[in-house]
Every structure is written in structure tokens, then in C-alpha cells.
Design an enzyme around this catalytic site. Structure first.
Site, mmCIF file in Angstrom:
data_model
loop_
_atom_site.group_PDB
_atom_site.id
_atom_site.type_symbol
_atom_site.label_atom_id
_atom_site.label_comp_id
_atom_site.label_asym_id
_atom_site.label_seq_id
_atom_site.Cartn_x
_atom_site.Cartn_y
_atom_site.Cartn_z
ATOM 1 N N ARG A 75 11.014 -1.331 11.051
ATOM 2 C CA ARG A 75 9.934 -0.974 11.960
ATOM 3 C C ARG A 75 9.833 -2.004 13.087
ATOM 4 O O ARG A 75 9.996 -3.197 12.845
ATOM 5 C CB ARG A 75 8.609 -0.928 11.182
ATOM 6 C CG ARG A 75 8.475 0.327 10.349
ATOM 7 C CD ARG A 75 7.307 0.281 9.404
ATOM 8 N NE ARG A 75 6.070 -0.265 9.972
ATOM 9 C CZ ARG A 75 4.889 -0.243 9.355
ATOM 10 N NH1 ARG A 75 4.791 0.319 8.153
ATOM 11 N NH2 ARG A 75 3.823 -0.758 9.909
ATOM 12 N N LYS A 106 0.833 -1.214 0.000
ATOM 13 C CA LYS A 106 0.000 0.000 0.000
ATOM 14 C C LYS A 106 0.868 1.265 0.000
ATOM 15 O O LYS A 106 0.585 2.205 -0.725
ATOM 16 C CB LYS A 106 -0.933 0.024 1.226
ATOM 17 C CG LYS A 106 -1.908 -1.138 1.289
ATOM 18 C CD LYS A 106 -2.911 -0.954 2.422
ATOM 19 C CE LYS A 106 -2.318 -0.985 3.807
ATOM 20 N NZ LYS A 106 -1.757 -2.296 4.211
ATOM 21 N N ARG A 145 -0.283 -8.938 13.687
ATOM 22 C CA ARG A 145 -0.884 -7.975 12.755
ATOM 23 C C ARG A 145 -1.788 -8.692 11.754
ATOM 24 O O ARG A 145 -2.838 -8.177 11.367
ATOM 25 C CB ARG A 145 0.207 -7.188 12.016
ATOM 26 C CG ARG A 145 0.891 -6.180 12.914
ATOM 27 C CD ARG A 145 2.155 -5.659 12.289
ATOM 28 N NE ARG A 145 1.910 -4.740 11.192
ATOM 29 C CZ ARG A 145 2.830 -4.396 10.293
ATOM 30 N NH1 ARG A 145 4.041 -4.917 10.347
ATOM 31 N NH2 ARG A 145 2.543 -3.545 9.341
ATOM 32 N N ARG A 181 -9.756 0.851 8.918
ATOM 33 C CA ARG A 181 -9.294 -0.491 9.266
ATOM 34 C C ARG A 181 -10.291 -1.237 10.145
ATOM 35 O O ARG A 181 -10.022 -2.375 10.524
ATOM 36 C CB ARG A 181 -7.988 -0.373 10.028
ATOM 37 C CG ARG A 181 -6.774 -0.875 9.233
ATOM 38 C CD ARG A 181 -5.568 -0.428 10.012
ATOM 39 N NE ARG A 181 -4.393 -1.193 9.839
ATOM 40 C CZ ARG A 181 -3.289 -0.685 9.305
ATOM 41 N NH1 ARG A 181 -3.282 0.513 8.764
ATOM 42 N NH2 ARG A 181 -2.200 -1.405 9.290
ATOM 43 N N ARG A 204 11.607 -5.712 5.067
ATOM 44 C CA ARG A 204 11.287 -4.317 4.761
ATOM 45 C C ARG A 204 12.137 -3.344 5.579
ATOM 46 O O ARG A 204 12.389 -3.561 6.747
ATOM 47 C CB ARG A 204 9.801 -4.060 5.057
ATOM 48 C CG ARG A 204 9.383 -2.611 4.841
ATOM 49 C CD ARG A 204 7.920 -2.484 4.660
ATOM 50 N NE ARG A 204 7.175 -2.609 5.901
ATOM 51 C CZ ARG A 204 5.861 -2.429 5.977
ATOM 52 N NH1 ARG A 204 5.165 -2.125 4.886
ATOM 53 N NH2 ARG A 204 5.238 -2.555 7.119
HETATM 54 P P1 AMP Z 1 0.617 0.675 8.884
HETATM 55 O O1 AMP Z 1 1.844 1.497 8.647
HETATM 56 O O2 AMP Z 1 -0.561 1.141 8.084
HETATM 57 O O3 AMP Z 1 0.869 -0.800 8.758
HETATM 58 O O4 AMP Z 1 0.206 0.931 10.424
HETATM 59 C C1 AMP Z 1 1.092 0.589 11.491
HETATM 60 C C2 AMP Z 1 0.301 0.415 12.780
HETATM 61 O O5 AMP Z 1 -0.364 1.647 13.097
HETATM 62 C C3 AMP Z 1 -0.830 -0.616 12.714
HETATM 63 O O6 AMP Z 1 -0.356 -1.930 12.978
HETATM 64 C C4 AMP Z 1 -1.753 -0.118 13.808
HETATM 65 O O7 AMP Z 1 -1.259 -0.423 15.089
HETATM 66 C C5 AMP Z 1 -1.658 1.399 13.635
HETATM 67 N N1 AMP Z 1 -2.664 1.897 12.666
HETATM 68 C C6 AMP Z 1 -2.435 2.427 11.426
HETATM 69 N N2 AMP Z 1 -3.576 2.776 10.839
HETATM 70 C C7 AMP Z 1 -4.571 2.451 11.706
HETATM 71 C C8 AMP Z 1 -5.982 2.544 11.663
HETATM 72 N N3 AMP Z 1 -6.635 3.033 10.587
HETATM 73 N N4 AMP Z 1 -6.679 2.110 12.744
HETATM 74 C C9 AMP Z 1 -6.063 1.621 13.831
HETATM 75 N N5 AMP Z 1 -4.728 1.486 13.940
HETATM 76 C C10 AMP Z 1 -3.977 1.905 12.886
#
Ligand code: AMP
Length: 221
Positions: A168, A21, A179, A96, A135
Site C-alpha cells: 500500500r 484489524k 498515520r 476514527r 505488509r
Molecule cells: P485503513 O485501511 O483502515 O488503514 O485506512 C486507510 C486510509 O483510509 C486511512 O489512513 C485514511 O486515510 C482512510 N480512512 C479509512 N477509514 C477512515 C475513516 N473511518 N475516517 C477517515 N479516513 C479513513
């Protein structure tokens, strides 16, 4: 006249962690001039700065859980407020949960915006695990690399801005499993919300990033 013709046309890029994404969002926003709204990037920035939101978010992100809906909706509303005029937004990693999707519908209705398309990137679990473990991300500009599939020219350094690359916290194997569980339990049901509205399109995320991008652009066109 179509009553929706004056509304800003926003997109959602949907998919499990590691689907690509972030990479696709960068390409699409550059190409289509969209505003990139990644809740994950915003939360990581808040965590790095040590803000109150960041401190709270960290308890969830580090263990692969979702940050509470109220916290996420607040940051999304603030960001949407920064997008002026008719500029389109590309939502990356949001919504999400079903409550987030419902709240987004309300926020958009109030702001004269609408979701034009939801593009779901399909990738299987084994591929996701190998992508996430390898990554690396630029601390400065958030650009994404992979130690084997897409390494930087100089190890540990971003090709674009010279920033430091890091892994990360949530890309460690134990957190990746968590996750994925969170994704299937809480996030995948959001697809039905958009399927019912006839907005959902799927692309094969196992292909290389340029090909995935071509598929997405063809759908948008
Ligand atoms: P991402 O970079 O999109 O994979 O997001 C990293 C982490 O941020 C996720 O594993 C969640 O803990 C938190 N996070 C990101 N976007 C959301 C969302 N829309 N709702 C809830 N938690 C989020």
C-alpha cells in the site's frame, strides 16, 4: 422484555494502523457470519476505480491523513443500507473521529441497530512500524500477508485467489509516521466515547493472530 433484544448487534474492531484489524476481521466475519465493513477497503476500491470519491480520498490516504467525516459517513450509510434484516456488522477502521462516532450513534438509532462491543487491539509503535513496512495486500481479495511473518507460498501472489500482492502507498515509512500521529490525535479519543458507554474491551495484539482471535472470541462469548 429488553427493548434492545430485536436490534442488530454490531461490533467495532478498534486499534492503530497495523494492529491486525483486517486479519482479525476476516477471521471473525467468517466464523460469526458478520458483514465486514472496512472504510479503508471501500476507499481503496473507490481510488482504484477512479470515482469522484476515490479521487478526493486519495489526497488524504496517500499522506496518512483522515478522509473528511462527511465523505466517510456517506459511504458507511450506503453500506449499512445494503445489510438486510438482522445481520450484524463488523466495523473495521471506523469510527476514527469523535464526530464519526456521534454520527454512527444516530445512524444506528434510526436503523434499529446497536453496538454490542468495541474491541480494542493493543500494539506498540515499534511493532506497528515493522508490521506495516512488511505488509503486502492482495489487489483482488484484500487478503493480508507479511513478507517475513506471514509470507505467501509464492512470492508476490495471493495463496487464496492468485491475485497480485502489492505494498500500500500508505505503508511507506514516512506515511506510517503520519498515520500514527493522526491515530493518537484524532482516533484514540474515540475510545473514551465507548469506555463511557461501558462497551470497551481490550486484547493484547502483540500475540500471534490465532491467539488474538481466541481472545476476541472469548470476549464475545
Ligand atoms: P485503513 O485501511 O483502515 O488503514 O485506512 C486507510 C486510509 O483510509 C486511512 O489512513 C485514511 O486515510 C482512510 N480512512 C479509512 N477509514 C477512515 C475513516 N473511518 N475516517 C477517515 N479516513 C479513513
Amino acid at each position: 422484555m429488553d427493548k434492545n433484544s430485536n436490534k442488530s448487534q454490531d461490533l467495532i474492531l478498534f486499534g492503530p494502523p497495523g494492529a491486525g484489524k483486517g486479519t482479525q476481521s476476516e477471521m471473525l466475519c467468517e466464523r460469526l457470519g458478520l458483514f465486514h465493513l472496512s472504510t479503508g477497503d471501500i476507499l481503496r476500491e473507490a481510488i482504484a476505480k477512479g470515482t469522484e470519491t476515490g479521487k478526493l480520498a486519495r489526497q488524504y490516504t496517500d499522506s496518512g491523513k483522515l478522509v473528511p467525516d462527511e465523505v466517510v459517513m456517506k459511504i458507511v450509510e450506503e453500506k449499512i443500507g445494503e445489510v438486510g434484516g438482522n445481520g450484524g456488522v463488523l466495523f473495521d477502521g471506523f469510527p476514527r473521529t469523535l464526530p464519526q462516532a456521534g454520527s454512527l450513534d444516530e445512524v444506528q438509532e434510526r436503523g434499529g441497530r446497536q453496538i454490542k462491543l468495541v474491541i480494542s487491539i493493543l500494539v506498540n509503535d515499534n511493532e506497528i512500524i515493522s508490521r506495516l513496512e512488511g505488509r503486502r495486500m492482495c489487489r483482488h481479495c484484500n487478503r493480508i500477508y507479511h513478507i517475513a511473518a506471514n509470507p505467501p507460498a509464492k512470492e508476490g501472489i495471493c495463496d487464496v485467489c492468485g491475485g497480485e500482492l502489492f505494498q500500500r502507498n500508505d505503508d511507506r515509512r514516512e506515511v506510517i509516521q503520519e498515520r500514527l500521529k493522526t491515530y493518537y490525535a484524532q482516533t484514540q479519543p474515540v475510545l473514551d466515547h465507548y469506555r463511557k458507554k461501558n462497551l470497551l474491551k481490550e486484547v493484547d495484539g502483540a500475540k500471534d493472530p490465532q491467539e488474538v482471535s481466541r481472545q476476541i472470541l472469548a470476549i464475545i462469548a
